[in-house]
Design a protein around this motif. Structure first.
Motif, PDB file in Angstrom:
ATOM      1  N   UNK B 123      -0.006  20.052  17.703  1.00 17.47           N
ATOM      2  CA  UNK B 123      -1.107  19.435  18.450  1.00 17.47           C
ATOM      3  C   UNK B 123      -2.443  19.628  17.725  1.00 17.47           C
ATOM      4  N   UNK B 124      -2.673  20.811  17.182  1.00 15.16           N
ATOM      5  CA  UNK B 124      -3.917  21.066  16.446  1.00 15.16           C
ATOM      6  C   UNK B 124      -4.026  20.149  15.230  1.00 15.16           C
ATOM      7  N   UNK B 125      -2.932  20.032  14.492  1.00 15.13           N
ATOM      8  CA  UNK B 125      -2.991  19.227  13.272  1.00 15.13           C
ATOM      9  C   UNK B 125      -3.115  17.743  13.619  1.00 15.13           C
ATOM     10  N   UNK B 126      -2.469  17.308  14.680  1.00 19.65           N
ATOM     11  CA  UNK B 126      -2.665  15.919  15.113  1.00 19.65           C
ATOM     12  C   UNK B 126      -4.136  15.676  15.476  1.00 19.65           C
ATOM     13  N   UNK B 127      -4.743  16.659  16.107  1.00 17.53           N
ATOM     14  CA  UNK B 127      -6.167  16.522  16.420  1.00 17.53           C
ATOM     15  C   UNK B 127      -6.994  16.418  15.140  1.00 17.53           C
ATOM     16  N   UNK B 128      -6.664  17.241  14.153  1.00 14.70           N
ATOM     17  CA  UNK B 128      -7.413  17.180  12.889  1.00 14.70           C
ATOM     18  C   UNK B 128      -7.184  15.838  12.187  1.00 14.70           C
ATOM     19  N   UNK B 129      -5.948  15.348  12.197  1.00  9.26           N
ATOM     20  CA  UNK B 129      -5.675  14.046  11.566  1.00  9.26           C
ATOM     21  C   UNK B 129      -6.530  12.965  12.227  1.00  9.26           C
ATOM     22  N   UNK B 130      -6.684  13.079  13.533  1.00  8.30           N
ATOM     23  CA  UNK B 130      -7.545  12.128  14.240  1.00  8.30           C
ATOM     24  C   UNK B 130      -8.997  12.296  13.802  1.00  8.30           C
ATOM     25  N   UNK B 131      -9.453  13.532  13.786  1.00 10.81           N
ATOM     26  CA  UNK B 131     -10.844  13.799  13.402  1.00 10.81           C
ATOM     27  C   UNK B 131     -11.147  13.272  12.000  1.00 10.81           C
ATOM     28  N   UNK B 132     -10.200  13.452  11.075  1.00 14.53           N
ATOM     29  CA  UNK B 132     -10.455  13.056   9.692  1.00 14.53           C
ATOM     30  C   UNK B 132     -10.102  11.590   9.442  1.00 14.53           C
ATOM     31  N   UNK B 133      -9.738  10.878  10.487  1.00 16.73           N
ATOM     32  CA  UNK B 133      -9.586   9.426  10.373  1.00 16.73           C
ATOM     33  C   UNK B 133      -8.270   8.955   9.812  1.00 16.73           C
ATOM     34  N   UNK B 134      -7.240   9.804   9.799  1.00 13.97           N
ATOM     35  CA  UNK B 134      -5.962   9.397   9.220  1.00 13.97           C
ATOM     36  C   UNK B 134      -4.827   9.434  10.239  1.00 13.97           C
ATOM     37  N   UNK B 135      -5.155   9.542  11.523  1.00 13.14           N
ATOM     38  CA  UNK B 135      -4.088   9.710  12.526  1.00 13.14           C
ATOM     39  C   UNK B 135      -3.086   8.563  12.478  1.00 13.14           C
ATOM     40  N   UNK B 136      -3.552   7.352  12.229  1.00 10.15           N
ATOM     41  CA  UNK B 136      -2.647   6.198  12.255  1.00 10.15           C
ATOM     42  C   UNK B 136      -1.690   6.135  11.085  1.00 10.15           C
ATOM     43  N   UNK B 137      -1.896   6.951  10.097  1.00 12.55           N
ATOM     44  CA  UNK B 137      -1.027   6.895   8.920  1.00 12.55           C
ATOM     45  C   UNK B 137      -0.390   8.241   8.590  1.00 12.55           C
ATOM     46  N   UNK B 138      -0.446   9.187   9.500  1.00 13.44           N
ATOM     47  CA  UNK B 138      -0.010  10.551   9.212  1.00 13.44           C
ATOM     48  C   UNK B 138       0.879  11.076  10.331  1.00 13.44           C
ATOM     49  N   UNK B 139       2.120  11.426  10.019  1.00 16.95           N
ATOM     50  CA  UNK B 139       3.000  12.107  10.968  1.00 16.95           C
ATOM     51  C   UNK B 139       2.839  13.612  10.792  1.00 16.95           C
ATOM     52  N   UNK B 140       3.165  14.363  11.814  1.00 16.45           N
ATOM     53  CA  UNK B 140       3.104  15.829  11.744  1.00 16.45           C
ATOM     54  C   UNK B 140       4.443  16.380  12.207  1.00 16.45           C
ATOM     55  N   UNK B 141       5.021  17.236  11.407  1.00 16.74           N
ATOM     56  CA  UNK B 141       6.342  17.803  11.688  1.00 16.74           C
ATOM     57  C   UNK B 141       6.311  19.315  11.555  1.00 16.74           C
ATOM     58  N   UNK B 142       7.065  19.984  12.411  1.00 13.98           N
ATOM     59  CA  UNK B 142       7.142  21.444  12.374  1.00 13.98           C
ATOM     60  C   UNK B 142       8.506  21.887  11.883  1.00 13.98           C
TER      61      UNK B 142
END
Lengths: 250, 250, 250, 250, 250, 250
Positions: B123-142
């Motif tokens: 969730x934190x990294x998804x928030x950062x991806x959003x903040x840095x403007x790349x949420x639409x092109x970046x998946x996050x996996x644990x």
């Protein structure tokens, strides 16, 4: 040490020299800057028609740089023309100067503004700001200075840019400025001193990002749509651009 | 030549050494790397509670780096804890390692994925991806590997990360990978070779961005919310953190 | 009947009393209000540096409230500092006062505006408006009143806030106002009468939301990233904050 | 103490009783619940056609509640039909049960899911999640149970809902569940016990939000598009719905 | 050749005639225009209350058109009331006049503006612009002219609309204008001549889109939420609206 | 009656004939279809490199069509290459076939899917779906059929497309399908019959939109960035493309 192609996509050699000088001024010791422009195409890129027609000449220079083994390509025009096409054609990394300037701005300011030349370029830059993920924090302003007027010594261009920077700070809450035309590459220092906020030139920013990518050994991924162009015939005057047969096509 | 503070915000010194080695491995000739960690706070940053409590120690080290005149600060934890607070406190530029890794990935790939440790960090990294403007092109996996297990020689961590990278390529159309924990900084090379796509370590990426900013003479803008903290009293055990009186407050 | 911790995260006791009075003024019969502030940290929260350093004291009070078995925690500062960290630490529900004010505003108005203290807080509140899903319908305006000036009897603060409210109605199409600082908690009634639109205090709103959650038997879900912090060592002056070993970690 | 109209917009009286009982079960001491349904319109609201035709009967009941001086209106159908129209017609605040459930979920979970009846309702609920600002953190799932089957004792409805809740937790990273039909109002407790995560009923959530608004003295702002309807003639069978002449029209 | 129902959802017959004339003026040779309005409901649609209560009469006319076998339905009110409900009820395609005007504008201009009647309609039109995917490129402006004043010969309405168009061009960078009320359908030509930019009437645009859909043999998909309403009982005065039993319900 | 240029931007004449036939099959009585392709450039457009290099030939044909006084231009390739450049160069309206197909789909379905050829085209089409405002309701799927294989009689292409359509209905909740390559223009009817949902060909859709624009007298606005290209010199092999001096430049 990296060799970088700094590619002005218009055919005005004096602007290429301005851009090249700006690139060399920030290049790390040992970085070699090749400043070039295409042999064919528009004298300046002002709007989408010019942008479309700078592409063949530009891709020719990308191919030449690749053949020479450069370590990175910088598209030195703030419309970032042909960025995706160049990434398909190149194996070295490719960066656009709007892309570079906007990324660097995002590292040192919450909100910022681009100050560009003609109002017809505003829509393109807004689109790029959206693509690079900074649309919500970036204003775009035009000075209505034609691109080649930036090359005229003693013009009022610098004053008009400075005035627009002041308005961006006052009205857009801009904390930093990105100069929205590669032809402004020599002005960043003086304008920053006048405005009292960081002023970023995309050409300089692009050189540093390419040095960084080279230092990390990173190249454009070929695992997706930046794969090499599929081999096929090209007809007529563009036959020489046909992509060669290559492995790894998808 | 720049001196950069590479700041591991947790208190595990062995991880600091891993991070420091990764930073030095990519640093340009002449760049000096100061690898440090706070004297107080959590042994690892796994979730928001740890993140909150790494901040005092981290800000202490930022202040120390400032006093020593460093040219840039890298927050070497993929949650980018305290990035905004550090930018207020510092005059040198500050970059987070998620920020750095995601920006660099965006230059070489259309889509990419972060592979991190625990699912609670997603969730934190998804928030950062959003903040840095790349949420639409970046998946996050644990991978569900606890952070400090990365320090255990011979663990299965590398294989599990490699497996998750393969799934990101197959299922998320990832063209490049960003390693989602500073403790993975030494793995990028081997994992890239295994996966056949670029694998980016945020620590290394951050070093290059800070070298770039230093080379451009760019520092965090103080014209907006990154202005120095307003002078005021701090009570109790934190009294020493009270910001000094300074000009230019807003 | 619920016992609620109304936690002023700064260390100014007079502001805690103002906030506590505002909370009690709207609390349902039988609701018990514990108004507290940390023993350590900044005298006011003005920007990200203060925000980072109010967290240890704040989390100490959250832990104390948990030990006493409170039924809900209200973070009574409009930056909603440490909201996620508090949700990890607490088992009772936790609400921020910006969160509460913005949600309540969204129920009675299509568009609204936050009127806050310093312009350096605008970026934080815009970020919160985005996080809580109301960014497209919420303007944020600053009065440039330092937080502690709100405590000075006879200051011009109320008039300046009223003036900014009028501008929000005229220029932002605001149909309701949210007061953007917990220190304004006593002003909502008078300002609403002056402006002729609903004026919402986040502290009061938060009390009602926590009473509602308590009445529904709802507590923060521990099934995701709000799980309890993983047990680990904390070094140095923060050793006492180390999370205890607990079941259910993920 | 507040009197609240809990308005089932369909004409099935047995469902009105289920909803009324759920509302009373959570109402604060002293809150009076008026559970009603329209005299005309569809027996259940399943899709946009039914939704359009429940509005006249629903607005008739809103008008009746206003005439009786209720302190709040709850639209007890998860499509939140006619929410904006009701806010124009009423002076007391109006809340929808999807609105209520989604807001409450956002206070106790990062991500959550709605589990509703028919798949044709998914698009409506996704639209509402977008409107209320939670689309990025909320999945919507259908069980393909017709609404009125929820009223049949001994049906398999509860098991099918429980199964879909389990899939939401596993596949959508849902940390909490919102029941997506007012007819499920009596199931929240048992389903929460089965699933091990908070399960929220929108009817109950709406009662608490309206109690909160009443306690704060907040009513829908009339300063914008929720202004009273402009007086005008209504033709034919709907003549009686014509808004009365009133001051304050805009 | 197609027969199209051009349905004015208010009950003012003179406006129906204006709308019908505008539709016929652009209809292709052979297209038959049925211009109608409901027998019951509001004299004009100004805000959400009117919008809700125009639906029964409007759906009655949609049903009548279906029974007559029309090839398309145009909802000739710029709020696009009941668009989704009509799509459920109809088998012929249904288009709203805001939808039509905004789509056509997007084909000939990068940015554009809607100029509507009352300010209370702005929120509705902004919502539609969002729904139709043009919110980022479309401003919405009100003239504060009541709808039925458009029917008064010699009123100042046209001048006020022209003034607002000029402001949209100057302040919103509008390259084209969409008239935001079906009652303005006869003004597009003159206003375009005055403003020097394309001015689009949604009624005319809708006729061409329906002719296009008819020419392509395209009808609303029944494979999702636009499936026919499920058969059920409707109570009271609306009993006649109960959907008939039909195959293919889902 | 309108004369429309249907421009296949690749140089494969057999595909041009397929496209032309599809256009004529839906054209209104009296509409004249000019089906053409450039004399220079790639044999098919598969990815960004081909796209860049189809532009000179394509713009040459746009200029020729303008000189002949056509009433509209359709770019018959689902990448919509050069759409903005063509709008600058033309005075007649210009529509792309992805643009047309996606707009028409949005009128008859809530959610839909594009089924295209190669996976490398997915990113481009996703970008277009975003640009045209339908990204949230449109999936994009590839069949991995090279474009020119569509021209091979008896190939398995149609079956593979049909299979992907079925998956889009099942997995993406697609209610309608848009064929994602102009070379599929002859398949829409059969595929719709197989799938049981509307299947839209962008070429046919574009013809109807251009007929509609022509019928409304609407042309691309020249009041913004679609203004004619500024007159300037073009160097080398592209000298003939230099825009002529013209009034109204901005």
């Amino acid at each position: 040490m990296p060799r970088l192609l700094v590619l002005n996509p218009n055919t005005t050699a004096s602007m290429t020299r301005t851009i090249g000088a700006a690139a060399r001024a920030v290049a790390a010791q040992g970085t070699e800057i090749l400043d070039r422009n295409p042999a064919m195409g528009p004298a300046s890129v002002e709007g989408w028609y010019d942008e479309a027609l700078c592409l063949p000449g530009m891709l020719q220079e990308i191919a030449r740089g690749e053949a020479e083994g450069v370590d990175g390509h910088l598209i030195a025009c703030f419309d970032d023309p042909g960025l995706d096409a160049a990434r398909c054609r190149a194996t070295a990394p490719v960066v656009g100067c709007a892309e570079a300037g906007l990324h660097m701005a995002s590292l040192i300011a919450g909100r910022f503004a681009v100050v560009t030349t003609l109002s017809r370029s505003v829509a393109t830059i807004e689109h790029l700001a959206h693509r690079y993920g900074v649309a919500g924090r970036c204003a775009v302003r035009a000075t209505d200075i034609p691109v080649l007027d930036l090359e005229i010594p003693g013009s009022a261009a610098e004053d008009r840019i400075a005035g627009e920077i002041d308005r961006a700070i006052a009205d857009d809450r801009a904390e930093a400025i990105v100069l929205g035309c590669a032809g402004m590459a020599d002005l960043a220092g003086r304008l920053s001193a006048r405005a009292g906020v960081p002023v970023i030139d995309g050409v300089a920013a692009g050189v540093k990002l390419l040095e960084g990518l080279a230092g990390l050994g990173l190249r454009t991924s070929k695992a997706g749509p930046y794969a090499p162009p599929r081999p096929k015939q090209y007809a007529g005057a563009l036959a020489a651009f046909a992509p060669p047969a290559a492995p790894g096509d998808g």
